[in-house]
Scaffold this motif. Structure first.
Motif, PDB file in Angstrom:
ATOM      1  N   GLU A 133      16.089   0.699  -5.168  1.00 36.06           N
ATOM      2  CA  GLU A 133      17.746   0.630  -5.095  1.00 36.06           C
ATOM      3  C   GLU A 133      18.241   1.935  -5.455  1.00 36.06           C
ATOM      4  O   GLU A 133      19.421   2.261  -4.779  1.00 36.06           O
ATOM      5  CB  GLU A 133      18.170  -0.354  -6.265  1.00 36.06           C
ATOM      6  CG  GLU A 133      19.368  -0.667  -6.325  1.00 36.06           C
ATOM      7  CD  GLU A 133      19.778  -2.013  -6.969  1.00 36.06           C
ATOM      8  OE1 GLU A 133      20.993  -1.960  -7.266  1.00 36.06           O
ATOM      9  OE2 GLU A 133      19.183  -2.566  -7.363  1.00 36.06           O
ATOM     10  N   LEU A 134      17.614   2.837  -6.391  1.00 36.06           N
ATOM     11  CA  LEU A 134      18.268   4.160  -6.747  1.00 36.06           C
ATOM     12  C   LEU A 134      18.234   4.949  -5.384  1.00 36.06           C
ATOM     13  O   LEU A 134      19.039   5.609  -5.043  1.00 36.06           O
ATOM     14  CB  LEU A 134      17.507   4.656  -7.819  1.00 36.06           C
ATOM     15  CG  LEU A 134      17.476   4.138  -9.187  1.00 36.06           C
ATOM     16  CD1 LEU A 134      16.493   4.799 -10.141  1.00 36.06           C
ATOM     17  CD2 LEU A 134      18.900   4.435  -9.489  1.00 36.06           C
ATOM     18  N   GLU A 135      17.190   4.929  -4.603  1.00 40.29           N
ATOM     19  CA  GLU A 135      16.900   5.776  -3.482  1.00 40.29           C
ATOM     20  C   GLU A 135      17.983   5.141  -2.402  1.00 40.29           C
ATOM     21  O   GLU A 135      18.505   6.061  -1.702  1.00 40.29           O
ATOM     22  CB  GLU A 135      15.502   5.791  -2.915  1.00 40.29           C
ATOM     23  CG  GLU A 135      14.609   6.307  -3.984  1.00 40.29           C
ATOM     24  CD  GLU A 135      13.164   6.422  -3.385  1.00 40.29           C
ATOM     25  OE1 GLU A 135      12.269   7.169  -3.566  1.00 40.29           O
ATOM     26  OE2 GLU A 135      12.686   5.558  -2.599  1.00 40.29           O
ATOM     27  N   ALA A 136      18.275   3.878  -2.032  1.00 42.66           N
ATOM     28  CA  ALA A 136      19.041   3.535  -1.293  1.00 42.66           C
ATOM     29  C   ALA A 136      20.502   3.880  -1.482  1.00 42.66           C
ATOM     30  O   ALA A 136      21.453   3.829  -0.454  1.00 42.66           O
ATOM     31  CB  ALA A 136      18.953   1.851  -1.099  1.00 42.66           C
ATOM     32  N   ASN A 137      20.690   4.014  -2.789  1.00 48.83           N
ATOM     33  CA  ASN A 137      22.090   4.598  -2.968  1.00 48.83           C
ATOM     34  C   ASN A 137      22.034   6.082  -3.221  1.00 48.83           C
ATOM     35  O   ASN A 137      23.185   6.597  -4.213  1.00 48.83           O
ATOM     36  CB  ASN A 137      22.488   3.791  -4.566  1.00 48.83           C
ATOM     37  CG  ASN A 137      22.953   2.321  -4.070  1.00 48.83           C
ATOM     38  OD1 ASN A 137      23.713   2.079  -3.506  1.00 48.83           O
ATOM     39  ND2 ASN A 137      22.093   1.488  -4.299  1.00 48.83           N
ATOM     40  N   GLY A 138      21.284   6.926  -2.862  1.00 50.39           N
ATOM     41  CA  GLY A 138      21.578   8.248  -2.771  1.00 50.39           C
ATOM     42  C   GLY A 138      20.867   8.961  -3.807  1.00 50.39           C
ATOM     43  O   GLY A 138      21.015  10.122  -4.273  1.00 50.39           O
TER      44      GLY A 138
END
Length: 147
Positions: A133-138
């Protein structure tokens, strides 16, 4: 007779929390087989070969670690590799209740023991879904992925 455990999961990705459980599990078991399961209910950013390769590279100097992929029930995989237990990590009460139910079923149906290790406090919030989730949100979540 050596004590062998299977540490199973989708490991998408293999986090610092997962590595901590394996490292601590080696104090209890002579060998740990990291079983990378194919879970049709979980979407994966990386294919199974890629995930296994990354985990193998992480432990490539440790002869007491083996990495395998598998499908089907974890307890069947445990039996097929000759392990005597399943190693699991528990972060919180929700994890504990879920893991306890799995442990009961694995014992009742196939006679497989489960050994649960509580996560270290500094890793109690780390999960693969949190990292994704962190990675998906940059956001840079690389500090939570085992390297």
């Amino acid at each position: 007779m050596s004590k062998v455990a299977v540490f199973a999961g989708s490991f998408n990705p293999f986090t610092i929390g997962h590595k901590s459980i394996v490292d601590r599990g080696l104090r209890l078991f002579d060998k740990i087989i990291i079983g990378v399961g194919i879970n049709p209910g979980k979407l994966s950013d990386e294919d199974i070969v890629e995930r296994c390769s990354k985990i193998r590279n992480l432990f490539n100097n440790d002869g007491s670690i083996e990495v395998c992929s598998y499908t089907g029930l974890t307890a069947d995989f445990v039996k097929s590799v000759g392990a005597s237990a399943i190693l699991r990590g528990v972060r919180n009460v929700s994890d504990f209740e879920y893991e306890r139910n799995l442990a009961d079923i694995n014992m009742k149906v196939l006679g497989v023991e489960t050994c649960m290790l509580f996560s270290l406090p500094e890793y109690s919030f780390v999960s693969g879904s949190m990292v994704r989730e962190l990675e998906a949100n940059g956001f840079d979540a690389s500090g939570y992925i085992a390297r």
